[in-house]
Scaffold this motif. Sequence first.
Motif, mmCIF file in Angstrom:
data_model
loop_
_atom_site.group_PDB
_atom_site.id
_atom_site.type_symbol
_atom_site.label_atom_id
_atom_site.label_comp_id
_atom_site.label_asym_id
_atom_site.label_seq_id
_atom_site.Cartn_x
_atom_site.Cartn_y
_atom_site.Cartn_z
ATOM 1 N N LEU A 60 0.836 -1.197 0.000
ATOM 2 C CA LEU A 60 0.000 0.000 0.000
ATOM 3 C C LEU A 60 0.871 1.246 0.000
ATOM 4 O O LEU A 60 1.944 1.262 0.609
ATOM 5 C CB LEU A 60 -0.875 0.043 1.253
ATOM 6 C CG LEU A 60 -1.827 -1.114 1.501
ATOM 7 C CD1 LEU A 60 -2.517 -0.935 2.836
ATOM 8 C CD2 LEU A 60 -2.844 -1.220 0.386
ATOM 9 N N SER A 61 0.374 2.284 -0.646
ATOM 10 C CA SER A 61 1.023 3.587 -0.510
ATOM 11 C C SER A 61 0.629 4.150 0.854
ATOM 12 O O SER A 61 -0.303 3.661 1.500
ATOM 13 C CB SER A 61 0.558 4.531 -1.622
ATOM 14 O OG SER A 61 -0.806 4.879 -1.429
ATOM 15 N N VAL A 62 1.323 5.171 1.284
ATOM 16 C CA VAL A 62 0.988 5.810 2.559
ATOM 17 C C VAL A 62 -0.436 6.358 2.501
ATOM 18 O O VAL A 62 -1.196 6.238 3.465
ATOM 19 C CB VAL A 62 2.002 6.925 2.903
ATOM 20 C CG1 VAL A 62 1.564 7.705 4.120
ATOM 21 C CG2 VAL A 62 3.392 6.340 3.103
ATOM 22 N N MET A 63 -0.811 6.935 1.367
ATOM 23 C CA MET A 63 -2.154 7.492 1.234
ATOM 24 C C MET A 63 -3.219 6.395 1.324
ATOM 25 O O MET A 63 -4.238 6.567 1.997
ATOM 26 C CB MET A 63 -2.301 8.279 -0.064
ATOM 27 C CG MET A 63 -3.641 8.980 -0.215
ATOM 28 S SD MET A 63 -3.659 10.036 -1.659
ATOM 29 C CE MET A 63 -4.179 11.562 -0.902
ATOM 30 N N GLU A 64 -2.989 5.280 0.673
ATOM 31 C CA GLU A 64 -3.948 4.166 0.732
ATOM 32 C C GLU A 64 -4.068 3.634 2.153
ATOM 33 O O GLU A 64 -5.174 3.361 2.634
ATOM 34 C CB GLU A 64 -3.526 3.044 -0.215
ATOM 35 C CG GLU A 64 -3.672 3.395 -1.669
ATOM 36 C CD GLU A 64 -2.978 2.412 -2.591
ATOM 37 O OE1 GLU A 64 -3.451 2.270 -3.737
ATOM 38 O OE2 GLU A 64 -1.962 1.791 -2.189
ATOM 39 N N ALA A 65 -2.942 3.502 2.846
ATOM 40 C CA ALA A 65 -2.969 3.030 4.233
ATOM 41 C C ALA A 65 -3.720 4.015 5.124
ATOM 42 O O ALA A 65 -4.483 3.607 6.011
ATOM 43 C CB ALA A 65 -1.544 2.831 4.745
ATOM 44 N N THR A 66 -3.549 5.300 4.872
ATOM 45 C CA THR A 66 -4.247 6.321 5.649
ATOM 46 C C THR A 66 -5.747 6.272 5.377
ATOM 47 O O THR A 66 -6.560 6.385 6.306
ATOM 48 C CB THR A 66 -3.682 7.719 5.334
ATOM 49 O OG1 THR A 66 -2.263 7.701 5.533
ATOM 50 C CG2 THR A 66 -4.307 8.785 6.207
ATOM 51 N N ILE A 67 -6.126 6.093 4.121
ATOM 52 C CA ILE A 67 -7.545 5.947 3.772
ATOM 53 C C ILE A 67 -8.141 4.767 4.520
ATOM 54 O O ILE A 67 -9.217 4.873 5.130
ATOM 55 C CB ILE A 67 -7.730 5.777 2.248
ATOM 56 C CG1 ILE A 67 -7.448 7.081 1.514
ATOM 57 C CG2 ILE A 67 -9.137 5.267 1.913
ATOM 58 C CD1 ILE A 67 -7.344 6.945 -0.003
ATOM 59 N N LEU A 68 -7.445 3.634 4.496
ATOM 60 C CA LEU A 68 -7.945 2.444 5.188
ATOM 61 C C LEU A 68 -8.007 2.665 6.691
ATOM 62 O O LEU A 68 -8.966 2.237 7.347
ATOM 63 C CB LEU A 68 -7.083 1.230 4.860
ATOM 64 C CG LEU A 68 -7.164 0.740 3.415
ATOM 65 C CD1 LEU A 68 -6.210 -0.428 3.198
ATOM 66 C CD2 LEU A 68 -8.582 0.339 3.040
ATOM 67 N N ALA A 69 -7.020 3.348 7.263
ATOM 68 C CA ALA A 69 -7.017 3.600 8.709
ATOM 69 C C ALA A 69 -8.224 4.441 9.118
ATOM 70 O O ALA A 69 -8.917 4.124 10.093
ATOM 71 C CB ALA A 69 -5.723 4.287 9.124
ATOM 72 N N TYR A 70 -8.497 5.517 8.370
ATOM 73 C CA TYR A 70 -9.664 6.347 8.689
ATOM 74 C C TYR A 70 -10.966 5.579 8.448
ATOM 75 O O TYR A 70 -11.915 5.695 9.217
ATOM 76 C CB TYR A 70 -9.656 7.650 7.888
ATOM 77 C CG TYR A 70 -8.852 8.739 8.541
ATOM 78 C CD1 TYR A 70 -9.320 9.388 9.682
ATOM 79 C CD2 TYR A 70 -7.624 9.137 8.036
ATOM 80 C CE1 TYR A 70 -8.589 10.386 10.293
ATOM 81 C CE2 TYR A 70 -6.878 10.136 8.639
ATOM 82 C CZ TYR A 70 -7.369 10.754 9.772
ATOM 83 O OH TYR A 70 -6.642 11.745 10.392
ATOM 84 N N GLY A 71 -11.011 4.805 7.390
ATOM 85 C CA GLY A 71 -12.209 4.005 7.123
ATOM 86 C C GLY A 71 -12.456 2.971 8.205
ATOM 87 O O GLY A 71 -13.593 2.758 8.642
ATOM 88 N N LEU A 72 -11.390 2.323 8.668
ATOM 89 C CA LEU A 72 -11.526 1.343 9.738
ATOM 90 C C LEU A 72 -11.917 2.006 11.051
ATOM 91 O O LEU A 72 -12.718 1.455 11.817
ATOM 92 C CB LEU A 72 -10.230 0.549 9.898
ATOM 93 C CG LEU A 72 -9.948 -0.437 8.770
ATOM 94 C CD1 LEU A 72 -8.520 -0.946 8.848
ATOM 95 C CD2 LEU A 72 -10.945 -1.582 8.801
ATOM 96 N N LEU A 73 -11.380 3.177 11.309
ATOM 97 C CA LEU A 73 -11.773 3.923 12.502
ATOM 98 C C LEU A 73 -13.262 4.235 12.456
ATOM 99 O O LEU A 73 -13.980 4.064 13.445
ATOM 100 C CB LEU A 73 -10.949 5.207 12.625
ATOM 101 C CG LEU A 73 -11.287 6.128 13.794
ATOM 102 C CD1 LEU A 73 -11.122 5.407 15.133
ATOM 103 C CD2 LEU A 73 -10.419 7.378 13.745
ATOM 104 N N MET A 74 -13.736 4.665 11.302
ATOM 105 C CA MET A 74 -15.176 4.931 11.127
ATOM 106 C C MET A 74 -15.998 3.681 11.406
ATOM 107 O O MET A 74 -16.984 3.730 12.145
ATOM 108 C CB MET A 74 -15.451 5.355 9.668
ATOM 109 C CG MET A 74 -15.747 6.788 9.469
ATOM 110 S SD MET A 74 -15.955 7.236 7.717
ATOM 111 C CE MET A 74 -16.500 5.806 6.881
ATOM 112 N N MET A 75 -15.591 2.563 10.813
ATOM 113 C CA MET A 75 -16.319 1.306 10.985
ATOM 114 C C MET A 75 -16.276 0.842 12.438
ATOM 115 O O MET A 75 -17.231 0.279 12.946
ATOM 116 C CB MET A 75 -15.744 0.225 10.075
ATOM 117 C CG MET A 75 -15.832 0.537 8.603
ATOM 118 S SD MET A 75 -17.500 0.507 7.997
ATOM 119 C CE MET A 75 -17.656 -1.217 7.655
#
Length: 134
Positions: A60-75
């Motif tokens: 993953l790129s840093v941006m993709e990992a950050t997107i997933l981190a925020y999405g997982l936090l939301m979930m």
Amino acid sequence: MNFENVIDMMLALMTDYNVANMSDEDLMLEVGVKVNMVIIRAQLSDLSFDTEFYEFNRDLSVMEATILAYGLLMMWLLPYINNSEVLSTQLSSKEVTQFSNANRIQQGIALYRLAKTEFYQLVIDYDSLQTKAS
């Protein structure tokens, strides 16, 4: 970046919310179930996640990992927020500001809203970068 990096990023964004009592294995299982839902929501069509081995099909790129981190936090926060909003409607505004548990509800809701805003802004930014690169 890998799955453990994404979990570390998610944990850095949150404070508590029942994570402290979970083993690393339980946390990976809980978060692993949600990863594919976030991938779909973020429309990362070339990315997949193997829930058996806890691996992405690519780095993953840093941006993709950050997107997933925020999405997982939301979930992660969503069930907490849904329960909190029900309780919040039963409390007066005075109770919400006076009692630490009630105030924590407001903090959880604020964190969820921040995560949601950041997630969707990152998805928009990522999509724009992908479009420019094409």
